[in-house]
Design a protein around this motif. Structure first.
Motif, PDB file in Angstrom:
ATOM      1  N   ASP A  55       0.810  -1.229   0.000  1.00 39.65           N
ATOM      2  CA  ASP A  55       0.000   0.000   0.000  1.00 39.65           C
ATOM      3  C   ASP A  55       0.838   1.270   0.000  1.00 39.65           C
ATOM      4  N   CYS A  56       2.153   1.136  -0.169  1.00 39.59           N
ATOM      5  CA  CYS A  56       3.047   2.301  -0.272  1.00 39.59           C
ATOM      6  C   CYS A  56       2.894   3.244   0.919  1.00 39.59           C
ATOM      7  N   SER A  57       2.599   2.702   2.083  1.00 32.92           N
ATOM      8  CA  SER A  57       2.351   3.533   3.259  1.00 32.92           C
ATOM      9  C   SER A  57       3.626   3.986   3.958  1.00 32.92           C
ATOM     10  N   THR A  58       4.747   3.336   3.631  1.00 31.27           N
ATOM     11  CA  THR A  58       6.030   3.721   4.219  1.00 31.27           C
ATOM     12  C   THR A  58       7.032   4.002   3.117  1.00 31.27           C
ATOM     13  N   LEU A  59       8.128   4.667   3.484  1.00 35.89           N
ATOM     14  CA  LEU A  59       9.165   4.991   2.507  1.00 35.89           C
ATOM     15  C   LEU A  59       9.773   3.721   1.921  1.00 35.89           C
ATOM     16  N   ILE A  60       9.973   2.702   2.775  1.00 36.58           N
ATOM     17  CA  ILE A  60      10.567   1.448   2.291  1.00 36.58           C
ATOM     18  C   ILE A  60       9.648   0.778   1.274  1.00 36.58           C
ATOM     19  N   GLU A  61       8.340   0.726   1.575  1.00 36.45           N
ATOM     20  CA  GLU A  61       7.394   0.107   0.657  1.00 36.45           C
ATOM     21  C   GLU A  61       7.313   0.872  -0.658  1.00 36.45           C
ATOM     22  N   SER A  62       7.376   2.201  -0.585  1.00 36.68           N
ATOM     23  CA  SER A  62       7.343   3.016  -1.799  1.00 36.68           C
ATOM     24  C   SER A  62       8.572   2.748  -2.667  1.00 36.68           C
ATOM     25  N   GLU A  63       9.741   2.663  -2.045  1.00 35.84           N
ATOM     26  CA  GLU A  63      10.969   2.392  -2.797  1.00 35.84           C
ATOM     27  C   GLU A  63      10.943   1.005  -3.410  1.00 35.84           C
ATOM     28  N   GLN A  64      10.411   0.014  -2.687  1.00 37.67           N
ATOM     29  CA  GLN A  64      10.307  -1.333  -3.231  1.00 37.67           C
ATOM     30  C   GLN A  64       9.397  -1.361  -4.446  1.00 37.67           C
ATOM     31  N   CYS A  65       8.284  -0.628  -4.382  1.00 38.86           N
ATOM     32  CA  CYS A  65       7.341  -0.606  -5.496  1.00 38.86           C
ATOM     33  C   CYS A  65       7.932   0.074  -6.719  1.00 38.86           C
ATOM     34  N   GLU A  66       8.629   1.193  -6.502  1.00 38.67           N
ATOM     35  CA  GLU A  66       9.094   2.007  -7.617  1.00 38.67           C
ATOM     36  C   GLU A  66      10.325   1.439  -8.309  1.00 38.67           C
ATOM     37  N   THR A  67      10.840   0.305  -7.827  1.00 45.00           N
ATOM     38  CA  THR A  67      11.943  -0.352  -8.548  1.00 45.00           C
ATOM     39  C   THR A  67      11.456  -0.910  -9.884  1.00 45.00           C
ATOM     40  N   ALA A  68      10.189  -1.340  -9.928  1.00 43.86           N
ATOM     41  CA  ALA A  68       9.666  -1.899 -11.180  1.00 43.86           C
ATOM     42  C   ALA A  68       8.285  -1.353 -11.534  1.00 43.86           C
ATOM     43  N   GLY A  69       7.627  -0.691 -10.588  1.00 46.03           N
ATOM     44  CA  GLY A  69       6.302  -0.151 -10.845  1.00 46.03           C
ATOM     45  C   GLY A  69       6.186   1.258 -10.301  1.00 46.03           C
ATOM     46  N   LYS A  70       4.959   1.625  -9.889  1.00 44.31           N
ATOM     47  CA  LYS A  70       4.780   2.942  -9.283  1.00 44.31           C
ATOM     48  C   LYS A  70       3.599   2.885  -8.331  1.00 44.31           C
ATOM     49  N   CYS A  71       3.613   3.784  -7.360  1.00 45.59           N
ATOM     50  CA  CYS A  71       2.529   3.870  -6.385  1.00 45.59           C
ATOM     51  C   CYS A  71       1.378   4.671  -6.996  1.00 45.59           C
ATOM     52  N   VAL A  72       0.202   4.060  -7.035  1.00 47.73           N
ATOM     53  CA  VAL A  72      -0.981   4.680  -7.616  1.00 47.73           C
ATOM     54  C   VAL A  72      -1.907   5.145  -6.489  1.00 47.73           C
ATOM     55  N   THR A  73      -2.339   6.395  -6.552  1.00 52.41           N
ATOM     56  CA  THR A  73      -3.252   6.936  -5.549  1.00 52.41           C
ATOM     57  C   THR A  73      -4.684   6.531  -5.884  1.00 52.41           C
ATOM     58  N   LEU A  74      -5.314   5.783  -4.979  1.00 53.44           N
ATOM     59  CA  LEU A  74      -6.699   5.357  -5.169  1.00 53.44           C
ATOM     60  C   LEU A  74      -7.679   6.403  -4.650  1.00 53.44           C
TER      61      LEU A  74
END
Length: 510
Positions: A448-467
């Protein structure tokens, strides 16, 4: 050192009113023109750091800081809401020969000038740390310190206005406050953001393109640092204070103790308790619009200089409007204007949120259609009319009920409550935007990209989408709270305006 406990004569004008007859005397600025000009300029100087503290978040937003970091930086606005802690010291201690207000005004403004000169040599380093991003913590501490000095200057000028102007003209103090701060805020925010932007300067002011704006943050700070120093010298030499009758004591600690005692007595007044509750809660309904909407427009693709420049067409309005409103706030019920303006401000705040929502449909690659600008400007105009009406009405009410025997502390206390009632909801609104926002990683539904670590993990191959953006949740909640408050606050405000002046006095005079 001196402490005051002034006793007025039977026929002394108080709030433009003869105490014995209860007849209001018509205001007349003849003979007060120079004093009004000085107050206007002092409030203008006060508006410069306030404008800068609104410009920095726009610069930070382009550097993709989080809303919680924006909330952290918003603490630079808090000194104006905390100045009550040292206001009694400012009001009680002074050198009589130098002047009660000049004792604090002159050194404070000199320090502001020197502080701005120091910042001009280092701010770029702290703002442009490429390896770790902007140093939000250090920037917050530095600009917080600058605003501590500006808040101290505000204490002095608010108090000086009560004695610099004739009592029958004291209502114009709120006009000087509004017009002067607006002009200073414009210079420190709108003009600076425009001239700092390479895109704006290249598009409208230059024939040859450059990677920098005409003005830089260090250069702006350096210029105004010297303006503060020069103008403070002028006031120190040429402006003299009116003599005041005071009871004198050589006991420094007794002076401070007495001043805080008067403050405590002020806080215990039943009318003040009700006023405090009103002021601390009145602006909750506006917090999402005031604190977040401008940053969300930048997020949506509107260039920051275009957001700032929306204020340019409003400058004549912001100068004329307080003058026009003061005609309706100089009477016995200035807060009637406040009550009439509040529902409109709430509704236009909701319209602002709706406009942010549709902005990505109209703004592409920083290109803003002219019709979009007119829609945004229209909403902004009506919102500012309502906001200015509420502000001028509040200031006129404070000037009307303030007890001059307590000096600037009484006026500063009311202004402090008003400022605190606006700043804490704004900080909270910024802080909760990220918390209320629902996001999801485009390649991992469990992230859910709720933390900086989760956001960085997602953006290595994808992107965080705001629902769902938390800003819209806040806007709806604030609107509901605002109208519920209005139903309650209207009765309380009408009650306060019906109270006799004796119920607002700390020092009873015979």
């Amino acid at each position: 050192m001196t402490i005051r406990s002034r006793k007025n004569s039977k026929h002394e004008l108080e709030d433009g009113q003869l105490e014995k007859t209860g007849v209001h005397e018509q205001s007349d600025i003849r003979g007060d023109e120079g004093n009004i000009a000085i107050l206007l300029f002092l409030y203008l100087l006060q508006g410069i750091p306030l404008g800068l503290c609104s410009a920095i978040p726009m610069i930070l937003q382009n550097r993709h800081v989080s809303y919680k970091q924006q909330a952290e930086f918003s603490f630079v606005q808090w000194p104006f809401s905390l100045k009550l802690l040292w206001a009694p010291v400012v009001d009680a201690i002074y050198f009589q020969k130098f002047g009660r207000r000049k004792t604090w005004l002159i050194p404070t403004q000199y320090l502001m000038g020197l502080f701005m000169l120091y910042l001009s040599g280092h701010v770029e380093t702290w703002l442009n740390n490429d390896s770790q991003g902007p140093n939000i913590g250090l920037l917050t501490v530095l600009f917080f310190s600058l605003n501590v000095l500006a808040a101290t200057q505000d204490i002095v000028v608010d108090g000086w206005a009560l004695t610099m102007l004739k009592r029958k003209n004291v209502g114009y103090a709120s006009t000087c406050n509004s017009v002067g701060q607006t002009a200073g805020y414009f210079l420190g925010y709108v003009l600076f953001i425009a001239l700092e932007s390479p895109e704006f300067c290249n598009g409208y002011l230059r024939s040859t393109s450059s990677d920098e704006g005409i003005v830089t943050l260090p250069g702006f700070l350096y210029f105004w640092g010297w303006i503060f120093i020069c103008c403070t010298t002028f006031v120190a030499i040429f402006k003299h204070e009116k003599a005041e009758q005071n009871n004198q004591t050589n006991d420094l600690f007794e002076d401070i103790k007495q001043s805080y005692k008067l403050l405590w007595c002020t806080m215990k007044l039943p009318t003040i308790k009700t006023t405090a509750l009103i002021l601390l809660t009145a602006k909750i309904g506006f917090s999402a619009c005031d604190a977040v909407s401008g940053l969300k427009l930048v997020d949506a693709g509107v260039p920051k200089e275009k957001v700032a420049l929306l204020a340019v067409p409003l400058i004549p309005l912001q100068i004329v409007l307080p003058l026009a409103i003061s005609r309706y706030t100089s009477g016995p019920r200035p807060m009637d204007v406040f009550l009439k303006a509040m529902p409109y401000r709430l509704l236009f705040g909701l319209l602002a949120a709706l406009l942010v929502w549709v902005t990505p449909l109209f703004v592409q690659n920083g290109v803003v259609p002219i019709y979009y600008i007119f829609i945004l400007l229209g909403i902004y105009v009506f919102y500012q009319i309502a906001a200015s009406s509420m502000f001028v009405a509040s200031m006129a009410f404070f000037a009307k009920v303030s007890d001059p025997a307590v000096g600037g502390t009484y006026m500063t206390f009311l202004n402090t409550l008003c400022n605190l009632g606006g700043i804490w909801p704004s900080t909270a609104a910024l802080w909760f935007v990220d918390t209320l926002t629902w996001r999801q990683c485009s390649i991992d539904s469990e992230n859910d990209c709720s933390t900086l670590i989760e956001s960085e993990q997602c953006e290595t191959a994808g992107k965080c989408v705001t629902l769902l953006d938390g800003f819209y949740i806040e806007s709806i909640v604030c609107l509901i709270i605002g109208f519920l408050w209005f139903r309650w606050g209207k009765r309380k405000i009408n009650y306060l305006q019906s109270r006799p002046m004796s119920q607002w006095k700390v020092v009873q005079r015979s």
